[in-house]
Motif scaffolding. Structure first.
Motif, PDB file in Angstrom:
ATOM      1  N   PHE A  35       0.833  -1.199   0.000  1.00 52.45           N
ATOM      2  CA  PHE A  35       0.000   0.000   0.000  1.00 52.45           C
ATOM      3  C   PHE A  35       0.871   1.253   0.000  1.00 52.45           C
ATOM      4  O   PHE A  35       1.978   1.260   0.531  1.00 52.45           O
ATOM      5  N   GLU A  36       0.330   2.308  -0.572  1.00 53.15           N
ATOM      6  CA  GLU A  36       1.013   3.588  -0.609  1.00 53.15           C
ATOM      7  C   GLU A  36       0.224   4.613   0.194  1.00 53.15           C
ATOM      8  O   GLU A  36      -0.987   4.505   0.356  1.00 53.15           O
ATOM      9  N   LEU A  37       0.921   5.624   0.670  1.00 53.84           N
ATOM     10  CA  LEU A  37       0.267   6.712   1.377  1.00 53.84           C
ATOM     11  C   LEU A  37      -0.599   7.506   0.393  1.00 53.84           C
ATOM     12  O   LEU A  37      -0.083   8.004  -0.619  1.00 53.84           O
ATOM     13  N   PRO A  38      -1.902   7.646   0.639  1.00 57.04           N
ATOM     14  CA  PRO A  38      -2.759   8.439  -0.260  1.00 57.04           C
ATOM     15  C   PRO A  38      -2.534   9.935  -0.018  1.00 57.04           C
ATOM     16  O   PRO A  38      -3.162  10.540   0.846  1.00 57.04           O
ATOM     17  N   GLU A  39      -1.648  10.514  -0.792  1.00 58.87           N
ATOM     18  CA  GLU A  39      -1.246  11.896  -0.564  1.00 58.87           C
ATOM     19  C   GLU A  39      -2.418  12.866  -0.700  1.00 58.87           C
ATOM     20  O   GLU A  39      -2.486  13.878   0.015  1.00 58.87           O
ATOM     21  N   HIS A  40      -3.354  12.577  -1.622  1.00 57.82           N
ATOM     22  CA  HIS A  40      -4.489  13.483  -1.812  1.00 57.82           C
ATOM     23  C   HIS A  40      -5.397  13.496  -0.585  1.00 57.82           C
ATOM     24  O   HIS A  40      -5.920  14.545  -0.193  1.00 57.82           O
ATOM     25  N   LYS A  41      -5.575  12.320   0.030  1.00 54.65           N
ATOM     26  CA  LYS A  41      -6.384  12.250   1.247  1.00 54.65           C
ATOM     27  C   LYS A  41      -5.662  12.937   2.401  1.00 54.65           C
ATOM     28  O   LYS A  41      -6.284  13.662   3.196  1.00 54.65           O
ATOM     29  N   LEU A  42      -4.363  12.728   2.486  1.00 56.71           N
ATOM     30  CA  LEU A  42      -3.569  13.388   3.522  1.00 56.71           C
ATOM     31  C   LEU A  42      -3.685  14.905   3.398  1.00 56.71           C
ATOM     32  O   LEU A  42      -3.829  15.617   4.396  1.00 56.71           O
ATOM     33  N   ALA A  43      -3.631  15.418   2.162  1.00 58.32           N
ATOM     34  CA  ALA A  43      -3.717  16.864   1.946  1.00 58.32           C
ATOM     35  C   ALA A  43      -5.052  17.419   2.443  1.00 58.32           C
ATOM     36  O   ALA A  43      -5.105  18.496   3.059  1.00 58.32           O
ATOM     37  N   LEU A  44      -6.142  16.685   2.178  1.00 58.34           N
ATOM     38  CA  LEU A  44      -7.452  17.114   2.657  1.00 58.34           C
ATOM     39  C   LEU A  44      -7.490  17.156   4.174  1.00 58.34           C
ATOM     40  O   LEU A  44      -7.960  18.132   4.776  1.00 58.34           O
ATOM     41  N   PHE A  45      -6.984  16.115   4.809  1.00 66.35           N
ATOM     42  CA  PHE A  45      -7.023  16.036   6.263  1.00 66.35           C
ATOM     43  C   PHE A  45      -6.122  17.097   6.894  1.00 66.35           C
ATOM     44  O   PHE A  45      -6.454  17.646   7.947  1.00 66.35           O
ATOM     45  N   GLU A  46      -5.005  17.385   6.272  1.00 63.31           N
ATOM     46  CA  GLU A  46      -4.119  18.419   6.805  1.00 63.31           C
ATOM     47  C   GLU A  46      -4.740  19.807   6.683  1.00 63.31           C
ATOM     48  O   GLU A  46      -4.507  20.675   7.514  1.00 63.31           O
ATOM     49  N   ALA A  47      -5.544  20.016   5.636  1.00 61.63           N
ATOM     50  CA  ALA A  47      -6.138  21.332   5.399  1.00 61.63           C
ATOM     51  C   ALA A  47      -7.398  21.571   6.230  1.00 61.63           C
ATOM     52  O   ALA A  47      -7.774  22.718   6.467  1.00 61.63           O
ATOM     53  N   ALA A  48      -8.039  20.509   6.670  1.00 63.50           N
ATOM     54  CA  ALA A  48      -9.312  20.640   7.390  1.00 63.50           C
ATOM     55  C   ALA A  48      -9.098  21.171   8.802  1.00 63.50           C
ATOM     56  O   ALA A  48      -8.035  21.013   9.409  1.00 63.50           O
ATOM     57  N   ASP A  49     -10.153  21.797   9.328  1.00 63.05           N
ATOM     58  CA  ASP A  49     -10.145  22.272  10.712  1.00 63.05           C
ATOM     59  C   ASP A  49     -10.835  21.298  11.654  1.00 63.05           C
ATOM     60  O   ASP A  49     -10.486  21.214  12.835  1.00 63.05           O
ATOM     61  N   ALA A  50     -11.841  20.581  11.154  1.00 66.29           N
ATOM     62  CA  ALA A  50     -12.620  19.701  12.019  1.00 66.29           C
ATOM     63  C   ALA A  50     -13.177  18.533  11.209  1.00 66.29           C
ATOM     64  O   ALA A  50     -13.357  18.631   9.991  1.00 66.29           O
ATOM     65  N   PHE A  51     -13.433  17.428  11.919  1.00 63.15           N
ATOM     66  CA  PHE A  51     -13.951  16.205  11.301  1.00 63.15           C
ATOM     67  C   PHE A  51     -15.137  15.688  12.098  1.00 63.15           C
ATOM     68  O   PHE A  51     -15.134  15.729  13.337  1.00 63.15           O
ATOM     69  N   VAL A  52     -16.135  15.193  11.386  1.00 64.43           N
ATOM     70  CA  VAL A  52     -17.219  14.426  11.998  1.00 64.43           C
ATOM     71  C   VAL A  52     -17.250  13.076  11.294  1.00 64.43           C
ATOM     72  O   VAL A  52     -17.380  13.000  10.069  1.00 64.43           O
ATOM     73  N   ILE A  53     -17.117  12.023  12.059  1.00 63.00           N
ATOM     74  CA  ILE A  53     -17.099  10.665  11.527  1.00 63.00           C
ATOM     75  C   ILE A  53     -18.180   9.877  12.249  1.00 63.00           C
ATOM     76  O   ILE A  53     -18.283   9.928  13.475  1.00 63.00           O
ATOM     77  N   ALA A  54     -19.011   9.169  11.502  1.00 66.49           N
ATOM     78  CA  ALA A  54     -20.056   8.356  12.120  1.00 66.49           C
ATOM     79  C   ALA A  54     -19.922   6.914  11.685  1.00 66.49           C
ATOM     80  O   ALA A  54     -19.645   6.624  10.527  1.00 66.49           O
TER      81      ALA A  54
END
Length: 364
Positions: free
Chosen positions: A72-91
């Motif tokens: 597996f490789e690190l999904p850089e695009h997903k990492l970029a989104l998570f780094e840019a976000a201020d808050a997360f809601v996960i259900a």
């Protein structure tokens, strides 16, 4: 829409993540929870926040893991989104709780190692993990759909200010202590140092429902044996009757009455997956039954849980090592009978009752 869904969204936005104007919000929910997503978007719009909606599909996850298998490789695009976000809601939700049952545990471990930076990015931000009541989860809990909906909404709609005050009594005791000893039945007797580390009060912020007090053990201080007598669900499989021996912090022996290979996969993820990252004490009396859902089960009064793998950095004091791992897997001990928690030799809970609460009053 069930009005309780909007109440749930309001609690998340106003209490759990304290959303503000201009915040970039990632909403990561299963398709079954679309009504909750709609309500969260309404609140985000009213506040002036900026939501992005991701569908969390265990079917899609299974398809990817089985097709890729390894490397597996690190999904850089997903990492970029998570780094840019201020808050997360996960259900959590989903229809089939056993969807990933045929994914090799080694594949899951490899994927977790590769995507660990994504997890770290999320944990560094404001986040809330919650539950949307679905038929699949109701079936797993042994409840009707309506009964399970009531159970979930009752648990997430507590008076969180009062709950925080109740739990703070245990936080203060842990923060004044250096050693914890936990005994339960004939098989569980384990000690650990918490010297220099901090206990935190889970009052419905990062987890909704909240209802626990948790800290981190000093990494190499854990010694003894633990019988985790309540089961857990992992990769769609039930792991039960887990027994673990710790020596100088590390898991040296383990067994499980069912699906031991899944447990072994957890411990083999990386070296630090064999060390404890968390000790948690359940204190939510509104959660009064076991439902095969760790988000709820670990909060039950009369339980303690221990998580192998990653520690929460905010619980680890300066000078103590933060256990870093791609795993964080909670396992539970029933403390309702023949059990004690001691802090520096002083009993703070016996047979599930804390020294600062009345047994008869809490069972009324």
């Amino acid at each position: 829409m069930d009005p309780r869904i909007r109440e749930h969204a309001e609690t998340i936005v106003e209490h759990s993540i304290e959303l503000e104007a201009g915040d970039d919000l990632v909403i990561h929910l299963p398709s079954e929870a679309e009504d909750l997503a709609v309500a969260l978007h309404e609140y985000a719009g009213d506040i002036g926040a900026n939501p992005v909606y991701l569908n969390n599909s265990t079917r899609a996850d299974r398809a990817f893991l089985r097709a890729r298998e390894d490397d597996f490789e690190l999904p850089e695009h997903k990492l970029a989104l998570f780094e840019a976000a201020d808050a997360f809601v996960i259900a959590r939700g989903g229809g089939n709780v056993s969807e990933t049952v045929d994914v090799d545990p080694e594949t899951t471990a490899a994927h977790n190692r590769a995507t660990r930076p994504v997890q770290q990015a999320r944990l560094s931000k404001t986040w809330c993990l919650t539950q949307f009541p679905t038929e699949g989860r109701a079936q797993l809990a042994g409840m009707s759909t309506e009964e399970y909906e009531n159970f979930v909404y009752d648990a997430v709609s507590l008076d969180w200010e009062a709950q925080a005050e109740f739990q703070q009594q245990m936080v203060d005791r842990l923060n004044d202590a250096e050693e914890v000893r936990i005994e339960s039945g004939e098989e569980t007797d384990v000690t650990m140092s918490i010297a220099g580390n901090s206990a935190l009060n889970d009052d419905g912020k990062a987890n909704l429902p909240g209802g626990e007090v948790f800290t981190a053990p000093v990494k190499e201080s854990v010694n003894g044996t633990v019988h985790f007598d309540l089961p857990l669900y992992r990769q769609g499989r039930e792991i039960e009757d887990v027994r673990v021996t710790f020596e100088d912090g590390r898991v040296t022996e383990f067994s499980a009455g069912r699906n031991e290979d899944v447990l072994e996969g957890v411990f083999n993820t990386d070296e630090n997956a064999r060390y404890l990252g968390e000790l948690g004490i359940g204190m939510n009396r509104a959660i009064d039954r076991f439902t095969y859902n760790m988000l709820f089960d670990e909060k039950m009064g009369d339980t303690v849980h221990m998580a192998v793998g990653a520690a929460y950095p905010e619980t680890v004091g300066e000078g103590n090592e933060v256990n870093e791992s791609a795993e964080h897997v909670d396992m539970i001990v029933d403390m309702s009978e023949d059990s004690v928690i001691e802090l520096d030799g002083e009993v703070v809970q016996e047979d599930g009752t804390f020294v600062f609460e009345d047994r008869e009053a809490r069972t009324e």
